[in-house]
Design a protein around this motif. Structure first.
Motif, PDB file in Angstrom:
ATOM      1  N   SER A  83      42.251  29.572  53.951  1.00 32.24           N
ATOM      2  CA  SER A  83      42.105  29.689  52.495  1.00 32.24           C
ATOM      3  C   SER A  83      43.081  28.806  51.719  1.00 32.24           C
ATOM      4  O   SER A  83      42.799  28.405  50.582  1.00 32.24           O
ATOM      5  CB  SER A  83      42.277  31.148  52.058  1.00 32.24           C
ATOM      6  OG  SER A  83      43.565  31.625  52.402  1.00 32.24           O
TER       7      SER A  83
ATOM      8  N   VAL B  48      38.108  30.206  44.932  1.00 29.18           N
ATOM      9  CA  VAL B  48      38.782  30.280  46.228  1.00 29.18           C
ATOM     10  C   VAL B  48      39.227  31.725  46.447  1.00 29.18           C
ATOM     11  O   VAL B  48      39.905  32.302  45.607  1.00 29.18           O
ATOM     12  CB  VAL B  48      40.005  29.346  46.263  1.00 29.18           C
ATOM     13  CG1 VAL B  48      40.699  29.444  47.618  1.00 29.18           C
ATOM     14  CG2 VAL B  48      39.583  27.910  45.975  1.00 29.18           C
ATOM     15  N   LYS B  49      38.852  32.276  47.588  1.00 27.49           N
ATOM     16  CA  LYS B  49      39.196  33.662  47.878  1.00 27.49           C
ATOM     17  C   LYS B  49      40.582  33.742  48.510  1.00 27.49           C
ATOM     18  O   LYS B  49      40.837  33.126  49.539  1.00 27.49           O
ATOM     19  CB  LYS B  49      38.168  34.278  48.818  1.00 27.49           C
ATOM     20  CG  LYS B  49      38.306  35.784  48.986  1.00 27.49           C
ATOM     21  CD  LYS B  49      37.139  36.369  49.772  1.00 27.49           C
ATOM     22  CE  LYS B  49      37.258  37.883  49.861  1.00 27.49           C
ATOM     23  NZ  LYS B  49      36.097  38.476  50.578  1.00 27.49           N
ATOM     24  N   VAL B  50      41.486  34.485  47.872  1.00 27.86           N
ATOM     25  CA  VAL B  50      42.851  34.635  48.396  1.00 27.86           C
ATOM     26  C   VAL B  50      43.300  36.087  48.279  1.00 27.86           C
ATOM     27  O   VAL B  50      42.888  36.803  47.359  1.00 27.86           O
ATOM     28  CB  VAL B  50      43.868  33.727  47.656  1.00 27.86           C
ATOM     29  CG1 VAL B  50      43.581  32.265  47.914  1.00 27.86           C
ATOM     30  CG2 VAL B  50      43.886  34.026  46.162  1.00 27.86           C
TER      31      VAL B  50
END
Length: 529
Positions: free
Chosen positions: A295, A366-368
């Motif tokens: 990620s 963006v997956k965080v």
């Protein structure tokens, strides 16, 4: 003052035997200090107080009272001065050979003489064990240790290092007895043996240490002059419980760490017989990245986060006047400070962040997951990470969530690389710019990060250490900080102030917590100083 008895949950059965051995709380007139630091022995960290492993402010604050070092930083700061040593100094112009002569008559608390061989053994033990906590990195520049007779030791360094005296003043360089500490194995549990100003007994609550009782060591010989005969350090689950204990006259002082609300309330509405003292602080907080995690592997993702995060809003909304925004790993009061993150990214700018991601071909959002510790840095940490999440989500560029864990779980997971993004704080081992750079970017660093910049590691850090005049090293540190702002292996967020609250009959409060958040319990006394 009649002190009430504070009963700690599940530990009350242990309380009576301990205090009986110490002569009784009422008779001993122990000064009692509260802390929210947690002391836990777990399967991942069974030896929290071994100097070869311990590498956080809480455990170092136990070791500083009990384990002697060759040097120590004096009251009020400045360069290290002899402690167990009679004198120390570089014996060459290149700062590669450092010699110390021990004080005469030094003994461990059990009466065993302290010799140069013990110093050699202790340093070599740290390097031999080389724990995964990053502790040994402070001594990694030691090539060989030579003894000359019973009272002289010479450290031969691999490369020049003007900061080496500071490193010898930290608990990692504590002097140990080979009879109490095995050469190749950590010492599990909470027992500590040394030659420091106090001996120690600990009250346990399962796998936790709930209370430490420090008694003046009659065999101690060194530079420190204890202003009390006994101090207790009690661990509280949170700042609220610690505050109640102070107001209830169960403790004399709240040290690490007061909540922002407590500081405000005690300042604006003073309590009878309680005073709040601000002491200089050098704490920083930051986000760290596992640069191999999918990620955040792309530098552009980390750069975009740097462009989105609003430090001012974060500080104002969560910490108020107890913190200020930080745009560098090196805080503002330390030589070499600059503002490379502001220079590179300016004020928070979603448009700039979107362009960074678009130019790098990164799909959004963006997956965080933002990982943080729930019990190590204070009650506001959860609020801080919720605020960070909202900032990232509001940009439309990130799908962010938060996840908290206790320090005993969080720190091992972070070292293993389980977290792509995580929050940590840093309290300096010594007040020098080197200690805000090397622990994050040098070999075997504290973060155990996969990020490596060979120019920084192999050229710039060694070059900075050659400068005995630390101001002269500033241009090198500015260069390092620009590289950090470009690559973003860490993202500085804020630097904090420190406060203690104490009953008004306590003296030495202003000296009991130094800029590195070291508790100097020997400074505390009662009545007039």
């Amino acid at each position: 003052m009649n002190r009430k008895t504070l009963v700690l949950p599940a530990a009350a059965v242990l309380l009576t035997p301990l205090l009986a051995a110490c002569g009784g709380a009422e008779d001993s007139r122990a000064i009692v200090v509260g802390t929210t630091d947690q002391f836990i022995a777990t399967e991942d960290a069974p030896a929290p107080l071994d100097p070869a492993f311990a590498y956080d402010t809480g455990t170092w604050n136990i070791l500083r009272q009990t384990v002697q070092t060759l040097l120590h930083v004096p009251r009020g700061g400045g360069e290290p001065v002899p402690e167990a040593a009679q004198n120390c100094g570089f014996s060459d112009k290149a700062s590669e050979s450092y010699r110390c002569k021990l004080r005469s008559g030094l003994t461990f608390a059990d009466g065993t003489p302290v010799t140069a061989e013990d110093v050699k053994y202790s340093i070599e033990r740290v390097l031999r064990i080389k724990s995964d906590n990053g502790t040994a990195a402070l001594l990694a520049n030691v090539d060989t240790v030579e003894t000359k007779g019973a009272d002289e030791v010479v450290f031969h360094l691999k490369a020049p290092d003007a900061t080496f005296p500071y490193k010898l003043s930290t608990p990692v360089a504590g002097i140990l007895s080979k009879d109490k500490y095995a050469a190749g194995k950590l010492r599990d549990g909470f027992d500590v043996d040394g030659s420091g100003p106090y001996t120690m007994k600990v009250e346990r609550d399962g796998d936790k240490a709930a209370r430490f009782v420090f008694t003046k060591n009659p065999k101690y010989k060194g530079d420190i002059v204890p202003r009390n005969d006994k101090v207790e350090l009690r661990a509280f689950a949170d700042a609220g419980a610690m505050g109640q204990a102070l107001e209830g006259d169960d403790i004399d002082m709240m040290a690490r760490s007061l909540s922002q609300k407590q500081i405000r309330d005690l300042t604006e509405t003073p309590k009878e017989s309680i005073r709040v003292t601000e002491v200089p602080g050098l704490e920083i907080r930051y986000l760290g990245f596992n640069t191999k995690a999918p990620s955040v592997k792309e530098k552009a993702v980390r750069q975009a986060m740097a462009a989105v995060v609003d430090r001012g809003a974060l500080v104002n909304g969560v910490y108020g006047p107890t913190a200020e925004p930080l745009y560098s790993l090196i805080p503002s009061s330390i030589t070499g400070h600059a503002t490379p993150f502001y220079d590179a990214y300016g004020d928070p700018d979603t448009g700039r962040a979107a362009k960074i991601l678009k130019d790098a071909g990164v799909k959004t959002p963006v997956k965080v997951t933002l990982n943080y510790t729930t019990d190590h840095y204070g009650a506001e940490t959860a609020q801080e990470f919720e605020a960070l999440k909202k900032q990232l989500v509001a940009s439309g560029l990130f799908d962010a969530t938060t996840r908290g864990a206790e320090w005993s779980t969080f720190r091992p997971a972070q070292k293993r690389g389980d977290y792509a993004v995580y929050g940590l704080g840093w309290f300096p081992d010594y007040p020098d710019p080197d200690n805000y750079i090397a622990p994050f970017l040098d070999s075997d660093n504290f973060l155990n990060t996969p990020y490596v910049n060979k120019v920084v590691r192999d050229q710039l850090i060694p070059r900075s250490r050659r400068q005995a005049d630390r101001t002269a090293a500033s241009p090198v540190y500015e260069q390092i900080q620009k590289i950090v702002a470009e690559d973003v292996p860490v993202l500085p967020l804020w630097q904090g102030k420190q406060y203690v609250a104490a009953r008004d009959d306590l003296t030495g409060v202003e000296y009991a917590l130094n800029t590195s958040s070291d508790l100097l319990l020997w400074e505390l006394g009662r009545g007039t100083a």
